[in-house]
Design a protein around this motif. Structure first.
Motif, short mmCIF file in Angstrom:
data_model
loop_
_atom_site.label_atom_id
_atom_site.label_comp_id
_atom_site.label_asym_id
_atom_site.label_seq_id
_atom_site.Cartn_x
_atom_site.Cartn_y
_atom_site.Cartn_z
N ASP A 18 1.70 -4.10 1.50
CA ASP A 18 2.63 -3.56 2.78
C ASP A 18 4.13 -3.64 2.23
O ASP A 18 4.64 -4.53 1.69
N ARG A 21 6.55 -3.36 3.54
CA ARG A 21 7.80 -3.93 4.49
C ARG A 21 7.77 -5.60 4.23
O ARG A 21 9.04 -6.02 3.88
N ASP A 22 6.53 -5.91 3.80
CA ASP A 22 6.76 -7.39 3.49
C ASP A 22 7.14 -7.65 2.01
O ASP A 22 7.76 -8.54 1.65
N ARG A 48 14.87 0.68 1.95
CA ARG A 48 14.21 1.14 2.89
C ARG A 48 13.46 2.52 2.28
O ARG A 48 14.02 3.54 2.06
N ASN A 102 9.20 5.01 8.58
CA ASN A 102 8.80 3.68 9.13
C ASN A 102 9.62 3.13 10.23
O ASN A 102 9.90 2.12 10.42
N ASP A 150 6.56 1.37 15.59
CA ASP A 150 5.45 0.24 15.24
C ASP A 150 4.25 0.81 15.49
O ASP A 150 3.73 1.32 16.32
N ARG A 200 2.65 1.50 3.59
CA ARG A 200 1.88 0.47 4.70
C ARG A 200 0.75 1.17 5.16
O ARG A 200 0.68 2.41 5.45
#
Ligand code: UDX
Length: 443
Positions: free
Chosen positions: A241, A243-244, A261, A423, A426, A442
């Motif tokens: 993922d 984002r993590d 980003r 992204n 949600d 993701r």
């Protein structure tokens, strides 16, 4: 659109007479900020439509806070607008060149606007005037401007601009650093003092280094984004993922969180033009900038990657499908579509036989004739873009897309599906509303 009051800048030690040539994305904030610092500023713009809009208190570009900044300068009597650069420079101690430097056919920057502005003002400059290159220009342009002006009583200085569209006013009021390039210490110091006590770091260097710093900054940031876009692709391949991953990277102070980003690729008026120009500068001087060529190639791939995501989401082919597009500008909070990944992706979708219904808060049906929107139907709201669409491509991170009525959107689609190239949404919430969701990096 009217925006919030910008924080008034701290005045400089002494009010000076300043001319800014070019009322574009760089010239307008520069003129505004210098006037709020207490200087007497005259802005020269030869485009009649732009000039008339300014005189009427209207903004020729959309930039948050710019209207208030310029209105402040006008109300204080420290900001005037004029059509003629030759007239505007008369009586001025400083002249900022903020004219466009578009990309030429061979990838090099086209300096014709810089040259013609320098030639026009040369005979009218007061002895001792300091001319400042703010446009992004190739190494050696200070010398070119010096030669074009052809006067030994005029100093030419490089002072590259680092503002971003969408946050141009804040960036100009609170710069991280001010870079001045000159062999004339008096001129360099005088330019630095114009900006008053911003608290910004001051880098005074030679013109060649100052010119190179600007390219290096944009090339570094573009490379950083290409890196995270490549990592996003790898995350998709291995099931990680992004984002993590960014959290894990960004807390390392040496790396930081900025410009990590992932998205549809970098665009706009600077990164594509400046990265190509830097590769070109390298080539001219015998250096093959392979790293930067790689970052550019990675960015081109990213556009194709997003088209592929739309294709897969539309059932394997775009031919004969309707695709809804959310966002056309190269990023949010600007009306600029120059080198926009969103329009590049949209054009490829049209090319592959799809009907496109697109919505962007800064684009109206009147813009539909613009060449970058060929074959695209512009609609008035995001829900309307979804009518009959096989998939929606969210391509620009306008915050309003978070708050769309997703039930209304789903009702207009046979099988609600969204490719979120920014992204922004949600995934869990969107899936709960019955959508198939695909993001970047993701699963
Ligand atoms: C850039 C530089 O940031 C600025 O210093 C210079 O003066 C002009 O060029 P700008 O083009 O206005 O500014 O926008 P910026 O915010 O830098 O974004 C450039 C592109 O990178 C956009 O397409 C944006 O969407 C993209 N981007 C940015 C990402 O994809 N990911 C990020 O993390 C940051």
């Amino acid at each position: 659109m009217t925006s919030k009051q910008p924080k008034t800048a701290k005045p400089a030690a002494e009010a000076r007479r300043v001319c800014v040539i070019g009322a574009g994305y760089v010239g307008l904030p520069t003129a505004g900020v210098l006037s709020t610092r207490g200087h007497d500023v005259v802005l020269a713009e030869r485009d009649e439509r732009r000039l008339n809009m300014l005189l009427a208190g209207e903004m020729p570009i959309f930039e948050p806070g710019l209207d208030v900044l310029l209105a402040e300068g006008r109300a204080a009597g420290r900001l005037r607008y004029m059509p003629s650069a030759a007239e505007a420079v008369q009586g001025c101690e400083f002249v900022f060149l903020c004219v466009p430097t578009p990309q030429g056919d061979d990838g090099a920057a086209d300096l014709s606007y810089v040259e013609s502005a320098a030639a026009e003002i040369g005979p009218f400059l007061e002895p001792g005037t300091i001319v400042i290159n703010k446009s992004t220009v190739p190494v050696g342009t200070v010398n070119l401007v010096e030669r074009t002006i052809g006067r030994s009583d005029i100093a030419v200085v490089s002072n590259p601009e680092f503002l971003r569209e969408g946050t141009a006013v804040t960036d100009s009021l609170h710069p991280d650093r001010i870079v001045v390039g000159s062999t004339d210490v008096r001129a360099a110091t005088a330019v630095a003092e114009l900006f008053g006590s911003t608290g910004a770091a001051m880098v005074i260097t030679d013109p060649t280094t100052a010119e190179t710093i600007k390219y290096a900054s944009n090339a570094f940031l573009a490379t950083k984004i290409s890196f995270i876009n490549a990592m996003a692709a790898l995350c998709e391949a291995v099931g990680a993922d992004v984002r993590d991953l960014v959290l894990g990277l960004g807390f390392d102070k040496r790396i930081g969180f900025e410009f990590l980003r992932p998205g549809p690729g970098w665009g706009g008026s600077c990164f594509p033009k400046d990265t190509s120009a830097l590769v070109h500068i390298g080539m001219e001087h015998g250096y093959d900038f392979g790293l930067l060529r790689g970052a550019i190639a990675c960015n081109d791939e990213q556009i194709e990657r997003m088209v592929h995501k739309l294709e897969v989401a539309a059932g394997g082919s775009l031919d004969g499908k309707t695709i809804g597009i959310w966002g056309l500008t190269f990023k949010a909070d600007t009306d600029d579509r120059r080198n926009s990944p969103a329009t590049a992706i949209t054009a490829k979708v049209v090319e592959r036989g799809a009907t496109v219904r697109a919505y962007d808060p800064t684009v109206s049906a009147n813009d539909a004739n613009s060449p970058d929107l060929a074959g695209v139907e512009i609609v008035a709201d995001p829900v309307e873009a979804a009518r009959g669409a096989a998939v929606i491509g969210l391509l620009t991170e306008w915050q309003e897309f978070r708050w769309v009525d997703f039930d209304a959107v789903a009702a207009l689609m046979a099988a609600p599906s969204i490719v979120d190239a920014r992204n922004l949404l949600d995934p869990e919430a969107i899936r709960r509303q019955g959508f198939t969701y695909v993001g970047v990096g993701r699963t």
